[in-house]
Each structure stands twice: as C-alpha cells, then as structure tokens.
Design a protein around this motif. Structure first.
Motif, PDB file in Angstrom:
ATOM      1  N   ALA A  82      11.013  36.258  -7.818  1.00  0.00           N
ATOM      2  CA  ALA A  82      10.781  34.967  -7.312  1.00  0.00           C
ATOM      3  C   ALA A  82       9.189  34.534  -7.244  1.00  0.00           C
ATOM      4  O   ALA A  82       8.529  33.543  -7.421  1.00  0.00           O
ATOM      5  N   THR A  83       8.090  35.665  -6.956  1.00  0.00           N
ATOM      6  CA  THR A  83       6.817  35.509  -6.655  1.00  0.00           C
ATOM      7  C   THR A  83       6.191  35.295  -8.112  1.00  0.00           C
ATOM      8  O   THR A  83       5.329  34.384  -7.911  1.00  0.00           O
ATOM      9  N   VAL A  84       6.697  35.749  -9.232  1.00  0.00           N
ATOM     10  CA  VAL A  84       6.155  35.481 -10.513  1.00  0.00           C
ATOM     11  C   VAL A  84       6.630  34.123 -10.817  1.00  0.00           C
ATOM     12  O   VAL A  84       5.747  33.339 -11.399  1.00  0.00           O
ATOM     13  N   ALA A  85       7.872  33.590 -10.369  1.00  0.00           N
ATOM     14  CA  ALA A  85       8.083  32.188 -10.573  1.00  0.00           C
ATOM     15  C   ALA A  85       7.292  31.447  -9.903  1.00  0.00           C
ATOM     16  O   ALA A  85       6.867  30.189 -10.363  1.00  0.00           O
ATOM     17  N   ARG A  86       6.980  31.765  -8.523  1.00  0.00           N
ATOM     18  CA  ARG A  86       6.003  30.791  -7.948  1.00  0.00           C
ATOM     19  C   ARG A  86       4.521  30.814  -8.434  1.00  0.00           C
ATOM     20  O   ARG A  86       4.152  29.763  -8.607  1.00  0.00           O
ATOM     21  N   LEU A  87       4.153  31.776  -8.940  1.00  0.00           N
ATOM     22  CA  LEU A  87       2.778  31.792  -9.497  1.00  0.00           C
ATOM     23  C   LEU A  87       2.739  31.136 -10.738  1.00  0.00           C
ATOM     24  O   LEU A  87       1.817  30.188 -11.181  1.00  0.00           O
ATOM     25  N   GLN A  88       3.654  31.345 -11.443  1.00  0.00           N
ATOM     26  CA  GLN A  88       3.884  30.588 -12.873  1.00  0.00           C
ATOM     27  C   GLN A  88       4.052  28.881 -12.448  1.00  0.00           C
ATOM     28  O   GLN A  88       3.351  28.147 -13.335  1.00  0.00           O
ATOM     29  N   LYS A  89       4.719  28.626 -11.675  1.00  0.00           N
ATOM     30  CA  LYS A  89       4.862  27.094 -11.373  1.00  0.00           C
ATOM     31  C   LYS A  89       3.436  26.597 -10.773  1.00  0.00           C
ATOM     32  O   LYS A  89       3.195  25.724 -11.441  1.00  0.00           O
ATOM     33  N   ALA A  90       2.738  27.390 -10.017  1.00  0.00           N
ATOM     34  CA  ALA A  90       1.689  26.792  -9.403  1.00  0.00           C
ATOM     35  C   ALA A  90       0.700  26.737 -10.696  1.00  0.00           C
ATOM     36  O   ALA A  90      -0.251  25.869 -10.856  1.00  0.00           O
ATOM     37  N   ASN A  91       0.672  27.902 -11.573  1.00  0.00           N
ATOM     38  CA  ASN A  91      -0.198  27.803 -12.822  1.00  0.00           C
ATOM     39  C   ASN A  91       0.039  26.497 -13.462  1.00  0.00           C
ATOM     40  O   ASN A  91      -0.789  25.895 -14.191  1.00  0.00           O
ATOM     41  N   CYS A  92       1.472  26.033 -13.754  1.00  0.00           N
ATOM     42  CA  CYS A  92       1.752  25.163 -14.559  1.00  0.00           C
ATOM     43  C   CYS A  92       1.410  23.645 -13.923  1.00  0.00           C
ATOM     44  O   CYS A  92       0.939  22.727 -14.797  1.00  0.00           O
ATOM     45  N   LEU A  93       1.563  23.731 -12.739  1.00  0.00           N
ATOM     46  CA  LEU A  93       1.278  22.617 -12.135  1.00  0.00           C
ATOM     47  C   LEU A  93      -0.259  22.269 -12.221  1.00  0.00           C
ATOM     48  O   LEU A  93      -0.921  21.144 -12.162  1.00  0.00           O
ATOM     49  N   ARG A  94      -1.367  23.429 -12.054  1.00  0.00           N
ATOM     50  CA  ARG A  94      -2.644  23.252 -12.024  1.00  0.00           C
ATOM     51  C   ARG A  94      -2.980  22.870 -13.680  1.00  0.00           C
ATOM     52  O   ARG A  94      -3.872  21.925 -13.724  1.00  0.00           O
ATOM     53  N   LYS A  95      -2.354  23.235 -14.411  1.00  0.00           N
ATOM     54  CA  LYS A  95      -2.487  22.737 -15.745  1.00  0.00           C
ATOM     55  C   LYS A  95      -2.129  21.299 -16.043  1.00  0.00           C
ATOM     56  O   LYS A  95      -3.008  20.412 -16.742  1.00  0.00           O
ATOM     57  N   LEU A  96      -1.061  20.758 -15.542  1.00  0.00           N
ATOM     58  CA  LEU A  96      -0.794  19.355 -15.624  1.00  0.00           C
ATOM     59  C   LEU A  96      -1.808  18.605 -14.848  1.00  0.00           C
ATOM     60  O   LEU A  96      -2.291  17.414 -15.372  1.00  0.00           O
ATOM     61  N   VAL A  97      -2.344  19.020 -13.869  1.00  0.00           N
ATOM     62  CA  VAL A  97      -3.204  18.298 -12.980  1.00  0.00           C
ATOM     63  C   VAL A  97      -4.525  18.038 -13.823  1.00  0.00           C
ATOM     64  O   VAL A  97      -5.226  17.089 -14.035  1.00  0.00           O
ATOM     65  N   GLU A  98      -4.942  19.171 -14.376  1.00  0.00           N
ATOM     66  CA  GLU A  98      -6.095  19.315 -15.273  1.00  0.00           C
ATOM     67  C   GLU A  98      -6.149  18.370 -16.346  1.00  0.00           C
ATOM     68  O   GLU A  98      -7.034  17.491 -17.017  1.00  0.00           O
ATOM     69  N   LEU A  99      -4.987  18.315 -17.058  1.00  0.00           N
ATOM     70  CA  LEU A  99      -4.485  17.401 -18.280  1.00  0.00           C
ATOM     71  C   LEU A  99      -4.621  16.096 -17.853  1.00  0.00           C
ATOM     72  O   LEU A  99      -5.286  15.380 -18.616  1.00  0.00           O
ATOM     73  N   ARG A 100      -4.359  15.801 -16.732  1.00  0.00           N
ATOM     74  CA  ARG A 100      -4.364  14.376 -16.409  1.00  0.00           C
ATOM     75  C   ARG A 100      -5.741  14.010 -15.860  1.00  0.00           C
ATOM     76  O   ARG A 100      -6.070  12.655 -16.210  1.00  0.00           O
ATOM     77  N   ALA A 101      -6.528  14.935 -15.544  1.00  0.00           N
ATOM     78  CA  ALA A 101      -7.739  14.520 -14.999  1.00  0.00           C
ATOM     79  C   ALA A 101      -8.612  14.324 -16.169  1.00  0.00           C
ATOM     80  O   ALA A 101      -9.182  13.208 -16.450  1.00  0.00           O
ATOM     81  N   ARG A 102      -8.134  15.209 -17.370  1.00  0.00           N
ATOM     82  CA  ARG A 102      -9.176  14.738 -18.443  1.00  0.00           C
ATOM     83  C   ARG A 102      -8.589  13.512 -19.242  1.00  0.00           C
ATOM     84  O   ARG A 102      -9.664  13.028 -19.671  1.00  0.00           O
ATOM     85  N   ALA A 103      -7.486  13.240 -18.947  1.00  0.00           N
ATOM     86  CA  ALA A 103      -7.163  12.161 -19.798  1.00  0.00           C
ATOM     87  C   ALA A 103      -7.743  10.916 -19.024  1.00  0.00           C
ATOM     88  O   ALA A 103      -7.849   9.837 -19.573  1.00  0.00           O
TER      89      ALA A 103
END
Length: 175
Positions: free
Chosen positions: A142-163
């Motif tokens: 579950a810890t790996v899943a939590r870290l992966q989710k946080a990483n993916c969410l960070r990428k989504l925020v960065e992509l939206r900010a760049r857009a």
C-alpha cells in the motif's frame, strides 16, 4: 430631513411599508435609467430589481441588521442592486469557467502515462484504498501505491500548470 428618515425606520419596524412604496414610486424611473446606463438592463427588469432590493432592505430593517438609515439611502440601495447584479453575473459565468477548467484537466490527464491514469482512476473514481490499488497494479504494498498516486498527481498538476502558462499569453488582449 433626518427626522422623517428616523420616523420611517420606526414605521418600517412596525410593518408599515408606505415609505418603501413611496421610495419606489419616486425613484423607479431614475433607477431604470441608471440600470440601463450602467448595466444594460431593460426597464421592466430594472423595476423588478428595485423591488427585490427594497424587499431585501426591508428584511435588513426588520431583522435588526440595519439599525439606522444610511445617510444617502438612494446610494445605499443602488449599491445593493449593484451587488446583486454582480452576483448574478458571476453566477452566470461559473458553469462556463468550470467547464473550461474540466477540459484543461482532462487534456492534462490524457498526457499522463497509462499507469498513472489507471492509479488515479482506481483511487479517485472507483474509491479503491491503497491496498486494493497495490493489488490491482501489482505494487509491492500500500505504501508503494500511495507514493505512486502522489507522484502521478504531482505530474498531473505540473502538466496542467504548464498548459495554463502556455494559454496565458494567447488569452490576454492584443495591444
């Protein structure tokens, strides 16, 4: 003039609305001109707005929010109308703004890798906890899943900010 205003407030508190009726009759044409000039409102709409503002004013007097009449009552009431018109305009714009925001988010989501999309879908849309996400995605725990989710969410925020940065210059008026 101050004495009649004080009496009017007392009469309003007792339920006598003659003051408001007289105010409406004396100022409706002026208010309609103001509403047309300032807010492009038709006279019938302006008259309805003035009636609504007077009812709100009456409610303020009755429930004690207004304990003395403002020095310039007409200016005070026109200010109330201005606030109502601004609130209507803002409310009318919300669906368009929200739709635009969702489209931006969806475009950014589409730029994520398939694994990130899957992790975010499982967590946010299917309501899976981290243990279930880990099991579905083949993560160690579950810890790996939590870290992966946080990483993916960070990428989504960065992509939206760049857009959004890319859209900012084109959305500003040309000089």
């Amino acid at each position: 003039m101050n004495q009649p205003l004080a009496e009017a407030l007392t009469h309003l508190r007792m339920g006598n609305q003659t003051f408001l009726i007289n105010f409406y009759q004396d100022n409706r044409d002026h208010f309609a001109r103001w509403a047309r000039r300032q807010h492009q409102q038709e006279p019938a709409v302006a008259h309805e707005l003035l009636r609504a503002v007077l009812v709100d004013f009456y409610d303020q007097v009755i429930d004690g929010r207004l304990t003395k009449l403002p020095p310039d009552l007409r200016n005070y009431l026109y200010g109330m109308a201005q606030e109502q018109l601004q609130a209507q305009k803002t409310t009318a714009e919300l669906p368009r703004v929200e739709a635009s925001r969702r489209q931006q988010l969806l475009r950014a989501f589409g730029q994520l890798g398939a694994d990130c999309q899957q992790v975010l879908m499982y967590f946010y849309f299917r309501g899976y906890n981290f243990e279930k996400v880990a099991g579905k995605m083949g993560f160690a725990n579950a810890t790996v899943a939590r870290l992966q989710k946080a990483n993916c969410l960070r990428k989504l925020v960065e992509l939206r900010a760049r857009a959004m940065e890319g859209e900012a210059p084109s959305s500003s008026p040309a000089a």
